[in-house]
Design an enzyme around this catalytic site. Structure first.
Site: not given
Length: 795
Positions: A379-381, A383-385, A702, A745
């Site tokens: 996941g992105p930086p 986010v709690g990994k 998209s 989105k």
């Protein structure tokens, strides 16, 4: 006639370098460091190594060195710490190539010499055979030596790099490898190096060996005479025999040595250390192989000088083996309810992620095996990994060890450095095990996608052995040199981008994706975790400084643009710091941070989220973008002017989006009559498609459905309601294909004031990722073909 050549020269002390023999040297003198530093930049690393006559001379001149040296190939140069923090020494490794005669130092450069290559000679082959038979009595041994030398030539490609007559190559190799084994002084070794004639060289080698043997024999004969030492020795022997009956020989000798030292009044710190180590081995269940290895190293340690480098290195190695956990194990908490409770307590949102983590771990806790794939949180930086992994360790009562792999490019970082290198140490895996002190910790392999490969190896390849449950019960570290069992370790990896994870590692992982937080989730995280932590760090309490929900929301909307909450925490810290300044400066006792206070402390807003237009115009349609920091509305503008049928694309569009625009126009042209557009119009006009925000690159397929809608709207003059947004890849047949980033989105469209969304039908299964309160406020229409959108908007 001999040819004179030039080369850089490195003067060494206390060591003679022979041809065909590998060597390792520490380089620390300023003059020598300068030579090696320059050599590092060269593709071909060759220089002449020569021995210094008198070791005390720091800057040897021509007469201070022997005039026969060895031309060498340098294979490895390693930086090592100097005697002080301002200098860098070197350790070099290489092999000798050929003997050289040094003629003189260069007039222009004292570090450069003129030299001639020296070739060996054979005057009498019978003498050579005679001397070889003295060393190797069996004829078969000599034949095997010659064959081995020939293979050495082939493997090392010596024949192409060394100018030695064909018939002498094997004899050169044999004599110089024997000479390197002679346990004698550098002057004798230097004499062997300087000898051109093979038979004479062999005679000197034999003579050097006999001299050492003679010393031993002379010493033995001198012991025949009765001395006070002999009497004392007999006394000690009787004393020990009274104390010990059938003890092992090594224990007998240690006791003997101890009593000798008692007699002459010597005590040793090393003795205490050795005794402590032996006691530790006796009292603890170390594996037999490890006990054997430690005892072997302990013997070397006892017999080495305390001031020698070898002693320090051996003790460090022994300590490493002793401190590694071999049997120690913590008791795991297998309660799944406790796991769920801990994850919910420490993490707001991420419900789907937590559900998958619990499912994955429930099986492992039930079977008590780590045989499944390795969990990888992507996941992105922010986010709690990493914090999720820490919470898992907390819930399971496991020791937590974090290893950052970002930027690791050397395989030795994982596997460790071989003991032969100066400053060698275990790899990060076994260092982590030493910190954990148990065999079943939780290991977090952070940023596994940031590893790189280099000429030092492939760290991702080394990790395969760590993560593969079929292999990691016998993990091999270059430093430890003993198998280590990692099968009880629970590994969790994290990554930002799944496409950057090496394929072989990816195949062994269970991927769990973490998406960006919603605004409401960020507010809850701030209230439950971030504000509390920031206040504690500043020694404040919740009565002195409070934040309203509106203030937190305002910070999120106008001062951050991120998937996680790191920047949000930094901004809260900034508000806290400014409040403390105001408290001390103006005497404020307490304050509630509202929107006005946010503006006062953080000044002007940094970001604006894209909002829908209030007024509809032909050719303007809201697309939907998925970005690394979440999502955003993507306004698309289309206009047409008189021209020659060209398509103009502006707004920093990348390749995929450009292709999507061409596909959209192709579809509109093919169905022009159906859309009430005159087909001949396309030859008379130029169509300009623009996506605002030219400083930001835009890519992806998209926006296809939105591009078609904007083109039709521009050419027909029909307006599209600004509260409508759409996403979906378009094909030339008008199919609307599945897209990614549904959650991001949808949230961004709702935030931007959109009330109706057109979305590919196959994306309906992802709608459960979107917060229910947002879905309930939107009219989401799922479509299979573009005609479904056209009929709703233009019919």
């Amino acid at each position: 006639m001999p040819v004179t050549k030039k080369s850089q020269i490195l003067v060494v002390r206390g060591q003679v370098i022979f041809p065909f023999v590998p060597f390792s040297l520490d380089v620390g003198r300023p003059r020598s460091r300068k030579i090696i530093k320059a050599l590092k930049t060269l593709k071909t690393k060759r220089l002449v190594l020569v021995t210094q006559k008198f070791t005390g001379e720091q800057n040897p001149e021509f007469n201070d060195i022997y005039h026969v040296g060895t031309l060498c190939e340098i294979d490895e140069i390693v930086d090592v710490p100097g005697v002080d923090s301002k200098t860098v020494d070197y350790r070099i490794k290489g092999r000798g190539l050929q003997r050289v005669l040094i003629e003189k130092f260069s007039d222009a450069d004292i570090n450069e010499v003129s030299y001639q290559l020296l070739n060996s000679t054979v005057k009498d082959e019978a003498n050579v055979d005679r001397f070889l038979q003295r060393i190797f009595p069996e004829k078969e041994e000599i034949e095997q030596l010659m064959e081995g030398a020939e293979k050495f030539l082939e493997l090392e490609n010596i024949s192409k790099t060394v100018n030695v007559p064909k018939g002498l190559k094997q004899l050169d190799i044999i004599t110089f490898k024997l000479a390197n084994l002679v346990p004698n002084t550098e002057s004798i070794k230097q004499a062997i190096l300087e000898e051109n004639e093979i038979a004479n060289r062999l005679e000197k080698i034999i003579q050097a060996g006999i001299e050492d043997l003679q010393k031993i024999q002379d010493y033995g004969r001198s012991k025949n005479k009765e001395t006070e030492f002999d009497k004392l020795d007999s006394k000690i022997t009787r004393k020990i025999n009274e104390q010990l009956s059938r003890q092992q020989r090594d224990f007998y000798l240690r006791e003997k040595l101890r009593i000798i030292r008692e007699e002459i009044g010597i005590s040793s710190k090393k003795e205490d250390e050795v005794a402590s180590i032996r006691k530790k081995l006796d009292e603890n269940p170390y594996p037999e192989a490890i006990k054997k290895r430690i005892l072997s190293e302990l013997e070397h340690y006892e017999n080495s000088s305390s001031s020698s480098q070898e002693s320090t290195l051996t003790k460090t190695y022994i300590d490493t083996l002793l401190n590694l956990p071999w049997w120690q194990k913590s008791k795991d908490n297998s309660d799944v309810k406790n796991l769920i409770k801990t994850l919910d307590k420490n993490h707001t949102g991420l419900d789907k992620v937590k559900e998958r983590i619990v499912e994955y771990l429930a099986v492992q806790l039930r079977t008590q095996k780590n045989k499944g794939p390795i969990m990888c949180l992507v996941g992105p930086p922010g986010v709690g990994k990493s914090s999720l992994a820490k919470s898992i360790a907390e819930a399971l009562d496991k020791k937590f060890v974090k290893i950052s792999l970002g930027g690791v490019h050397d395989e030795s970082e994982i596997r460790g450095h071989r003991k032969t290198y100066l400053g060698s140490m275990p790899g990060r895996i076994l260092k982590g095990m030493t910190r954990a002190k148990v065999i079943n910790p939780l290991f977090l392999l952070d940023e596994i996608d940031k590893m790189t490969s280099s000429n030092q190896g492939y760290p991702s390849g080394a990790l395969l052995e760590v993560l593969d449950p079929e292999l990691n019960n016998k993990f091999s570290d270059n430093y430890v040199e003993e198998d280590y069992d990692l099968s009880k370790v629970m590994f969790i990896a994290t990554a930002n981008y799944i496409e950057d994870i090496p394929e072989a590692l990816l195949d062994r992982m269970e991927i769990i994706e973490l998406t960006s937080y919603t605004e409401q989730e960020k507010i809850e995280i701030a209230k439950n975790h971030l504000i509390k932590r920031c206040l504690e760090d500043a020694d404040l309490n919740s009565e002195e400084l409070k934040f309203t929900d509106e203030a937190i929301s305002y910070i999120i909307k106008f001062y951050t643009r991120e998937a996680g909450v790191r920047q949000l925490e930094r901004l809260i810290q900034q508000v806290v710091r400014k409040y403390i300044v105001a408290m001390q400066k103006d005497g404020i006792k307490q304050e509630t941070i509202d929107v006005n206070a946010v503006k006062k402390y953080l000044k002007k807003e940094i970001f604006d989220h894209t909002m829908r237009d209030e007024v509809s115009l032909p050719g303007i349609v809201n697309g939907m973008a998925y970005t690394p920091t979440g999502g955003d509305l993507l306004p698309i503008e289309v206009t047409h002017v008189a021209g020659k049928g060209e398509l103009i694309l502006t707004g920093n569009l990348k390749q995929t989006m450009r292709e999507s625009a061409n596909v959209a126009l192709g579809y509109v042209k093919a169905n022009a009559e159906r859309f009430n557009i005159n087909p001949s119009l396309f030859k008379k006009i130029d169509i300009n498609i623009h996506v605002p925000g030219g400083g930001i690159p835009k890519d992806g397929p998209s926006a296809g459905a939105a591009l078609v809608t904007a083109i039709i709207s521009s050419l027909t003059g029909k307006k599209v309601d600004p509260t409508v947004a759409m996403t979906g890849e378009i094909t030339l047949r008008g199919k609307v294909l599945v897209i990614g980033g549904v959650k991001e989105k949808t949230i961004s469209a709702y935030r931007g004031g959109v009330t109706t969304i057109f979305m590919p039908e196959k994306n309906e299964r992802y709608l459960d990722e979107v917060p229910k309160e947002i879905v309930d406020k939107l009219n989401i229409i799922f479509v299979k073909e573009y005609s479904d959108i056209y009929n709703k908007l233009f019919s």
